[in-house]
Motif scaffolding. Structure first.
Motif, mmCIF file in Angstrom:
data_model
loop_
_atom_site.group_PDB
_atom_site.id
_atom_site.type_symbol
_atom_site.label_atom_id
_atom_site.label_comp_id
_atom_site.label_asym_id
_atom_site.label_seq_id
_atom_site.Cartn_x
_atom_site.Cartn_y
_atom_site.Cartn_z
ATOM 1 N N ARG A 251 6.825 22.085 23.896
ATOM 2 C CA ARG A 251 7.254 22.152 25.293
ATOM 3 C C ARG A 251 6.047 22.466 26.168
ATOM 4 N NH1 ARG A 251 12.259 24.900 23.328
ATOM 5 N NH2 ARG A 251 13.964 23.440 23.730
ATOM 6 N N ILE A 252 6.025 21.840 27.336
ATOM 7 C CA ILE A 252 4.968 22.137 28.305
ATOM 8 C C ILE A 252 5.596 22.493 29.644
ATOM 9 C CG2 ILE A 252 3.284 20.608 27.203
ATOM 10 C CD1 ILE A 252 3.826 18.604 29.507
ATOM 11 N N LYS A 253 4.816 23.186 30.448
ATOM 12 C CA LYS A 253 5.208 23.465 31.828
ATOM 13 C C LYS A 253 4.090 22.941 32.717
ATOM 14 C CE LYS A 253 7.553 27.141 32.881
ATOM 15 N NZ LYS A 253 7.973 28.541 33.174
ATOM 16 N N GLU A 254 4.461 22.168 33.728
ATOM 17 C CA GLU A 254 3.476 21.599 34.637
ATOM 18 C C GLU A 254 3.414 22.404 35.926
ATOM 19 O OE1 GLU A 254 4.319 17.438 35.111
ATOM 20 O OE2 GLU A 254 3.364 16.940 33.191
ATOM 21 N N LYS A 255 2.265 22.366 36.558
ATOM 22 C CA LYS A 255 2.062 23.117 37.795
ATOM 23 C C LYS A 255 3.057 22.660 38.863
ATOM 24 C CE LYS A 255 -2.852 23.793 36.834
ATOM 25 N NZ LYS A 255 -4.243 23.435 37.195
ATOM 26 N N GLY A 256 3.695 23.624 39.495
ATOM 27 C CA GLY A 256 4.654 23.317 40.544
ATOM 28 C C GLY A 256 6.041 22.994 40.039
ATOM 29 N N VAL A 257 6.231 23.050 38.710
ATOM 30 C CA VAL A 257 7.542 22.757 38.121
ATOM 31 C C VAL A 257 7.995 23.980 37.332
ATOM 32 C CG1 VAL A 257 8.858 21.246 36.591
ATOM 33 C CG2 VAL A 257 6.974 20.301 37.954
ATOM 34 N N ASP A 258 9.179 24.480 37.637
ATOM 35 C CA ASP A 258 9.665 25.691 36.980
ATOM 36 C C ASP A 258 10.178 25.432 35.564
ATOM 37 O OD1 ASP A 258 9.063 27.246 39.173
ATOM 38 O OD2 ASP A 258 11.037 26.948 40.101
ATOM 39 N N ALA A 259 10.809 24.292 35.360
ATOM 40 C CA ALA A 259 11.461 24.026 34.075
ATOM 41 C C ALA A 259 10.450 23.616 33.007
ATOM 42 C CB ALA A 259 12.507 22.931 34.246
ATOM 43 N N TRP A 260 10.760 23.983 31.757
ATOM 44 C CA TRP A 260 9.967 23.523 30.623
ATOM 45 C C TRP A 260 10.321 22.071 30.323
ATOM 46 C CZ3 TRP A 260 6.047 26.044 28.206
ATOM 47 C CH2 TRP A 260 5.902 27.406 28.480
ATOM 48 N N ILE A 261 9.322 21.296 29.931
ATOM 49 C CA ILE A 261 9.505 19.872 29.646
ATOM 50 C C ILE A 261 9.432 19.656 28.140
ATOM 51 C CG2 ILE A 261 8.575 17.548 30.008
ATOM 52 C CD1 ILE A 261 7.329 18.641 32.624
ATOM 53 N N ASP A 262 10.495 19.067 27.582
ATOM 54 C CA ASP A 262 10.537 18.787 26.139
ATOM 55 C C ASP A 262 9.912 17.435 25.800
ATOM 56 O OD1 ASP A 262 11.825 21.139 25.835
ATOM 57 O OD2 ASP A 262 13.769 20.308 25.286
ATOM 58 N N ASN A 263 10.278 16.438 26.549
ATOM 59 C CA ASN A 263 9.907 15.064 26.203
ATOM 60 C C ASN A 263 8.545 14.716 26.800
ATOM 61 O OD1 ASN A 263 10.262 12.541 25.057
ATOM 62 N ND2 ASN A 263 11.267 11.716 26.884
ATOM 63 N N ILE A 264 7.481 15.263 26.206
ATOM 64 C CA ILE A 264 6.148 14.995 26.736
ATOM 65 C C ILE A 264 5.726 13.578 26.354
ATOM 66 C CG2 ILE A 264 5.590 17.439 26.536
ATOM 67 C CD1 ILE A 264 3.720 16.774 24.251
ATOM 68 N N SER A 265 4.752 13.036 27.067
ATOM 69 C CA SER A 265 4.343 11.649 26.848
ATOM 70 C C SER A 265 3.728 11.477 25.460
ATOM 71 C CB SER A 265 3.332 11.227 27.912
ATOM 72 O OG SER A 265 2.081 11.860 27.689
ATOM 73 N N SER A 266 3.773 10.240 24.967
ATOM 74 C CA SER A 266 3.208 9.966 23.637
ATOM 75 C C SER A 266 1.703 10.195 23.631
ATOM 76 C CB SER A 266 3.532 8.533 23.205
ATOM 77 O OG SER A 266 2.997 7.596 24.120
ATOM 78 N N GLY A 267 1.031 9.900 24.764
ATOM 79 C CA GLY A 267 -0.408 10.140 24.847
ATOM 80 C C GLY A 267 -0.741 11.614 24.759
ATOM 81 N N MET A 268 0.040 12.441 25.454
ATOM 82 C CA MET A 268 -0.148 13.892 25.380
ATOM 83 C C MET A 268 0.078 14.390 23.957
ATOM 84 S SD MET A 268 1.554 15.733 28.681
ATOM 85 C CE MET A 268 0.663 15.908 30.231
ATOM 86 N N LEU A 269 1.165 13.901 23.353
ATOM 87 C CA LEU A 269 1.512 14.369 22.014
ATOM 88 C C LEU A 269 0.449 13.967 21.000
ATOM 89 C CD1 LEU A 269 3.614 15.870 20.372
ATOM 90 C CD2 LEU A 269 4.835 13.712 20.043
ATOM 91 N N LYS A 270 -0.044 12.732 21.109
ATOM 92 C CA LYS A 270 -1.066 12.295 20.163
ATOM 93 C C LYS A 270 -2.360 13.075 20.362
ATOM 94 C CE LYS A 270 -3.330 8.359 18.079
ATOM 95 N NZ LYS A 270 -3.430 6.895 17.949
ATOM 96 N N THR A 271 -2.704 13.351 21.612
ATOM 97 C CA THR A 271 -3.900 14.149 21.876
ATOM 98 C C THR A 271 -3.765 15.539 21.268
ATOM 99 O OG1 THR A 271 -4.309 12.946 23.942
ATOM 100 C CG2 THR A 271 -5.392 15.077 23.684
ATOM 101 N N LEU A 272 -2.588 16.139 21.422
ATOM 102 C CA LEU A 272 -2.343 17.454 20.830
ATOM 103 C C LEU A 272 -2.458 17.395 19.313
ATOM 104 C CD1 LEU A 272 -1.479 20.418 21.016
ATOM 105 C CD2 LEU A 272 0.911 19.633 21.011
ATOM 106 N N MET A 273 -1.961 16.311 18.712
ATOM 107 C CA MET A 273 -2.044 16.180 17.264
ATOM 108 C C MET A 273 -3.492 16.038 16.797
ATOM 109 S SD MET A 273 1.000 16.560 16.126
ATOM 110 C CE MET A 273 1.050 17.758 17.462
ATOM 111 N N TYR A 274 -4.303 15.306 17.567
ATOM 112 C CA TYR A 274 -5.725 15.205 17.234
ATOM 113 C C TYR A 274 -6.384 16.582 17.272
ATOM 114 C CZ TYR A 274 -6.736 10.183 16.975
ATOM 115 O OH TYR A 274 -6.826 8.876 16.575
ATOM 116 N N ILE A 275 -6.177 17.287 18.373
ATOM 117 C CA ILE A 275 -6.793 18.607 18.528
ATOM 118 C C ILE A 275 -6.344 19.536 17.398
ATOM 119 C CG2 ILE A 275 -6.960 20.644 20.007
ATOM 120 C CD1 ILE A 275 -6.404 18.746 22.391
ATOM 121 N N SER A 276 -5.028 19.564 17.162
ATOM 122 C CA SER A 276 -4.482 20.453 16.131
ATOM 123 C C SER A 276 -4.941 20.032 14.741
ATOM 124 C CB SER A 276 -2.948 20.445 16.192
ATOM 125 O OG SER A 276 -2.491 20.813 17.472
ATOM 126 N N GLY A 277 -4.945 18.716 14.496
ATOM 127 C CA GLY A 277 -5.352 18.223 13.184
ATOM 128 C C GLY A 277 -6.783 18.584 12.853
#
Length: 378
Positions: A251-277
């Motif tokens: 889950r991510i939270k974006e600036k100016g948005v109160d709610a947590w976002i579950d369905n992050i973009s595939s590009g964001m998710l893949k980037t996170l997987m690279y960093i984590s991997g």
């Protein structure tokens, strides 16, 4: 582990990789489409399978590598080539695996640890009782101290492939409890997949998770926070609530948005997987990344490329066609892949007198691959 040299032949598909020397940290495989870059990564990956007892029909290999404390080994072998009779004989339920014809594990080029000649296997200078002809000596003797070290090294060959990263994964309480007092090194060497490691990091090693989060938010400055949470909610059906409590997601939270976002973009998710991997891979792993740029946005390429360049604890084998990546990685790390008459060769940029200037080097590379008749693929 650091792979120093590799030679590989697949007799079933008549594909040969001539001996190639690898650099200790970064190897960027470049060449035209279809030349064999991905097959090189697959051949490296197959050695991990062979070390774990898998039989690969018609495969021959010769690899030199170093492990902890710069101990150097050479491992070579050959499987027989068997014809697939199941296609022409319906009475054959399952094809017998290919047998190993020969195999040798050598320490520092002079002391033979294990050797197979036909059905005979010699280990530490003594002939052994008859053992499986389908499994490598590394798998057969993995409990022996010296071979344990070798197998552990080969198990650190890690393909990173996030074409379709999982958005949800299950984490049970016993898994968290097992790693309750873990260290980063223990988690890195746990053998778990990246996403479970990320959940454990978030819950049990928050200061380490913060490092991944900081890197992620540098790449995506619109993100103000990130966490690993469950998909359960107060509206979840009672019958599913326990199960959903164990299902994790990013889950991510974006600036100016109160709610947590579950369905992050595939590009964001893949980037996170690279960093984590890369962060959660064991020390001295050999990391295989095919088509490095796939699903990465323009804003991600620079950061992820620098993340790889700055990482000296791993050895990378990467393929790419993207001009940005090739231009931003020094030609000193290029491995130019060509093929002729079924033989794949890998050479350094300097072997082709490519300029040390990155901008001119890319032009030189294009000219070499397009115009040099000696590099024509057939």
């Amino acid at each position: 582990m650091r792979i120093e040299k590799l030679e590989y032949y697949d007799d079933e598909y008549k594909w040969r990789l001539a001996e190639v020397d690898f650099l200790p940290n970064l190897n960027l495989l470049v060449g035209i489409s279809g030349v064999g870059k991905t097959r090189i990564l697959e051949s490296i990956k197959s050695l991990k399978s062979i070390a774990n007892g898998v039989s690969l029909n018609g495969v021959q290999w010769n690899i030199s590598f170093s492990v902890e404390n710069n101990l150097e080994y050479t491992w070579n072998g050959q499987f027989e080539t068997r014809e697939d009779t199941t296609l022409i004989d319906d009475s054959v339920d399952e094809e017998e695996p290919a047998k190993l014809i020969s195999e040798k594990l050598i320490f520092r080029n002079d002391r033979v640890i294990a050797e197979r000649k036909g059905s005979s296997i010699i280990f530490d200078g003594k002939e052994t009782p008859r053992l499986s002809p389908f499994e490598s000596v590394i798998n057969l003797f993995k409990q022996e101290d010296e071979v344990t070290l070798v197998k552990a090294a080969l198990d650190k060959i890690i393909p990173i492939d996030f074409e379709e990263p999982y958005r949800y994964w299950r984490m049970t309480a016993p898994i968290f409890q097992k790693f309750e007092n873990t260290s980063l090194s223990t988690l890195q060497n746990s053998g778990l997949f990246i996403l479970p490691k990320l959940s454990i990091l978030y819950k049990n090693l928050p200061e380490e998770f913060q490092k991944i989060k900081d890197t992620f938010m540098t790449i995506f400055p619109q993100v103000s926070d990130m966490r690993i949470g469950t998909v359960a909610s107060k509206n979840s059906p009672l019958i599913l609530s326990q199960f959903l409590q164990e299902v994790n997601t990013v889950r991510i939270k974006e600036k100016g948005v109160d709610a947590w976002i579950d369905n992050i973009s595939s590009g964001m998710l893949k980037t996170l997987m690279y960093i984590s991997g890369l962060y959660l891979s064991p020390e001295n792993s050999v990391v295989l990344i095919d088509e490095f740029e796939n699903s990465l946005g323009v804003n991600c390429l620079d950061h992820v490329t620098r993340f790889v360049l700055d990482n000296k604890r791993l050895q990378f084998m990467i393929t790419s066609h993207h001009p940005y990546i090739i231009n931003n990685i020094s030609p000193a790390y290029w491995k130019i892949v060509t093929r002729k008459a079924g033989i794949v060769t890998v050479k350094r940029a300097e072997d082709f007198h490519i300029s040390s200037s990155r901008q001119k080097a890319f032009v030189d590379l294009i000219n070499i691959l397009e115009d040099d008749e000696d590099l024509e693929t057939v």
